[in-house]
Design a protein around this motif. Structure first.
Motif, short mmCIF file in Angstrom:
data_model
loop_
_atom_site.label_atom_id
_atom_site.label_comp_id
_atom_site.label_asym_id
_atom_site.label_seq_id
_atom_site.Cartn_x
_atom_site.Cartn_y
_atom_site.Cartn_z
N HIS A 58 0.85 -1.19 0.00
CA HIS A 58 0.00 0.00 0.00
C HIS A 58 0.88 1.24 0.00
O HIS A 58 1.73 1.40 0.89
N SER A 63 -1.40 8.99 -5.70
CA SER A 63 -2.54 8.38 -6.38
C SER A 63 -2.04 7.42 -7.47
O SER A 63 -1.09 7.72 -8.18
N THR A 65 -3.90 5.25 -10.53
CA THR A 65 -5.17 4.89 -11.17
C THR A 65 -4.91 3.94 -12.33
O THR A 65 -3.91 4.04 -13.04
N THR A 69 -9.58 4.09 -12.32
CA THR A 69 -9.99 3.59 -11.00
C THR A 69 -8.84 3.75 -10.01
O THR A 69 -7.73 3.27 -10.27
N GLU A 70 -9.14 4.41 -8.89
CA GLU A 70 -8.09 4.63 -7.88
C GLU A 70 -7.76 3.33 -7.16
O GLU A 70 -8.65 2.61 -6.70
N VAL A 71 -6.48 3.03 -7.07
CA VAL A 71 -6.03 1.79 -6.42
C VAL A 71 -5.60 2.05 -4.98
O VAL A 71 -5.82 1.22 -4.09
N ALA A 74 -8.01 1.42 -2.06
CA ALA A 74 -9.19 0.71 -2.58
C ALA A 74 -9.48 -0.50 -1.71
O ALA A 74 -8.57 -1.11 -1.15
N ASN A 75 -10.78 -0.88 -1.62
CA ASN A 75 -11.11 -2.08 -0.86
C ASN A 75 -10.78 -3.33 -1.68
O ASN A 75 -10.45 -3.24 -2.87
N VAL A 78 -12.60 -3.85 -5.12
CA VAL A 78 -12.13 -2.98 -6.21
C VAL A 78 -10.77 -3.47 -6.70
O VAL A 78 -10.51 -3.57 -7.91
N GLN A 79 -9.90 -3.79 -5.73
CA GLN A 79 -8.56 -4.25 -6.08
C GLN A 79 -8.64 -5.53 -6.92
O GLN A 79 -7.92 -5.69 -7.91
#
Lengths: 258, 258
Positions: A58, A63, A65, A69-71, A74-75, A78-79
């Protein structure tokens, strides 16, 4: 490095392990269908950057993306959705010892229940053919293969789900020059065939020149130079010159104990 | 007050480890009850943990029963209470020695092998590869092993119980000259369902402990072969200590009022 509609975009990405700052504000764009290679010495944060994009580490700040989509932050859902666009060739191949070659290749498809086992095996054999391997290796265990063959199986696994983005982590490390060239040729051929965007990290300049449209150099946690592959010999950057010509003398000082 | 610093540091490190273990356990247990499940892996693990541990558990059981009969005879002969040997053997085996000895033996065999297998997967990036292939490693690696441990340990302990009682029978009948039918009748008369059931509940808890410790230490191993070796040792030691600790807690819960 800016791009109008980047497939992958990093802005101000920072990552530290305790007091050691590894990434210190990375800005990078990778366009659709582009092949970008990140070069840099050992321990400069190339793998950390890749792992931040993959969600394996992490990022502390900034940022990242993928297709907008933002990584970062992200939960898991989403990941996982973002990861389904990825194929990854690990430095040591990272094949699953407990599974035969064909199950390794089609692992992602089986895990996502996109195919049944018979279809998965057929598909694995087809992907193995794409990397120049016969159907006879499909039933073998990864431990029965040489390093070069393992890399090719790992490459077949990386492209098995026809990913939109493929990451290559030191694809030629540990291979003899001929096998390294075979892998480079396969990477170029496959990324063209699949039409994928590619992001590679390496310190092998022969490999970088062969597979890259653009090259960026990472040093002390920052991108210090980026440009088209054909411009790298005239970069005008003494750090880049020292690295690509492999000189001991220059601004980059290696920590060597007497 | 500098001498307080190392003490505080040890306490903080201990609390951090406990917190990490609790977080890992909660995540692992939540994945055991949420789909997708991997029945093929669960069955393979049940064979590894259960079937291949049978010789170790059987030998442990038979010798524990034999020694118990011999020692009880030596002690009880002083009070002319030799007739109680059958009761002592069956109660000791079913309530304590069966689950604890089987648990410790399987902790050595399975805890070490799980930590080594998962630890090697960690240091060779196979766990990272799972994530990039849209597969949750906790669900794919940890949950099936915990489920397999939970199911198979009670069966192993049941086998250890039967063989342990049989070991006591052999010594009592063939060495100490007891009447076979009287010995079996005494064994049967004094055995209560609660004795066996408490042992089986203990076995299920020990099964979870052994697999959880093996997975936890393997999953968090770092630093190549040395890290994997350390994970293996830690898995066996921590599982063994926790088995003895939980054995007391469960005994207190079952038999405190008796």
């Amino acid at each position: 490095m800016t791009n109008v509609n980047p497939k992958i975009s990093l802005r101000g990405v920072k990552k530290a392990f305790g007091p050691k700052v590894v990434l210190d504000g990375i800005d990078l764009d990778v366009g659709v269908g582009e092949s970008v290679v990140i070069i840099g010495g050992s321990g400069t944060g190339k793998s950390v950057m890749l792992k931040c994009i993959l969600g394996l580490l992490h990022a502390d700040q900034g940022s990242i993306t993928v297709d907008g989509t933002e990584v970062v932050g992200a939960n898991a859902q989403v990941q996982e959705q973002v990861n389904s666009k990825f194929g990854m060739l690990f430095q040591g191949a990272a094949l699953f010892d407990s599974l035969p070659v064909w199950e390794n290749v089609s692992f992602g498809l089986l895990a996502q229940k996109r195919v049944d086992r018979d279809e998965a095996k057929e598909l694995a054999v087809a992907k193995l053919a794409q990397v120049g391997m016969g159907a006879d290796v499909a039933e073998l265990s990864p431990a029965e293969l040489s390093g070069g063959m393992q890399k090719r199986v790992a490459l077949a696994r990386a492209i098995a789900s026809d990913p939109e983005i493929i990451f290559f982590d030191e694809p030629t490390t540990g291979l003899d020059p001929i096998m390294a060239d075979v892998i480079n040729d396969l990477i170029v051929k496959i990324t063209r065939e699949v039409g994928a965007t590619a992001l590679s990290i390496t310190h092998d300049m022969t490999s970088a020149r062969k597979i890259a449209n653009r090259i960026a150099m990472l040093y002390e946690g920052k991108i210090i130079w980026a440009g088209p592959t054909e411009d790298i010999d005239q970069s005008g950057n003494e750090y880049v010159d020292q690295f690509i010509y492999g000189k001991a003398d220059g601004p980059i000082k290696m920590a060597v104990r007497a | 007050m500098n001498f307080l610093q190392p003490i505080g540091s040890v306490i903080l490190h201990f609390l951090e480890t406990v917190g990490r273990l609790i977080r890992f356990s909660v995540s692992a247990f939540s994945h055991t009850v949420r789909p997708p499940f991997y029945p093929r892996i669960i069955i393979r693990q049940m064979v590894d943990i259960g079937f291949y541990s049978l010789p170790v558990v059987g030998l442990t059981g038979v010798f524990a029963g034999m020694v118990l009969a011999l020692q009880s005879y030596t002690g009880f002969a002083r009070f002319s209470a030799e007739g109680a040997i059958a009761n002592v053997v069956v109660l000791s085996i079913t309530r304590e020695l069966g689950p604890v000895l089987a648990g410790l033996m399987v902790a050595g065999r399975i805890g070490a092998s799980l930590a080594a297998e998962i630890g090697t997967m960690r240091v060779t990036e196979q766990i990272d590869a799972l994530t990039t292939l849209s597969t949750n490693p906790m669900k794919f690696l940890v949950a099936p092993r915990i489920i397999a441990g939970l199911i198979t340990f009670p069966f192993l302990v049941l086998v250890a119980d039967v063989i342990g009682v049989f070991g006591g029978y052999i010594v009592a009948v063939y060495k100490l000259g007891f009447n076979p039918s009287n010995y079996l009748q005494n064994t049967w008369d004094f055995l209560q369902a609660e004795d066996v059931n408490s042992g089986l509940v203990k076995a299920a808890v020990f099964g979870v402990i052994v697999t959880l410790m093996g997975c936890y230490h393997g999953y968090n191993s770092r630093g190549g072969a040395q890290g994997v070796g350390m994970a293996t040792t830690n898995a066996v030691v921590s599982a063994s200590i926790m088995i003895l600790c939980f054995d007391y807690i469960l005994t207190e819960m079952f038999f405190a009022g008796i």
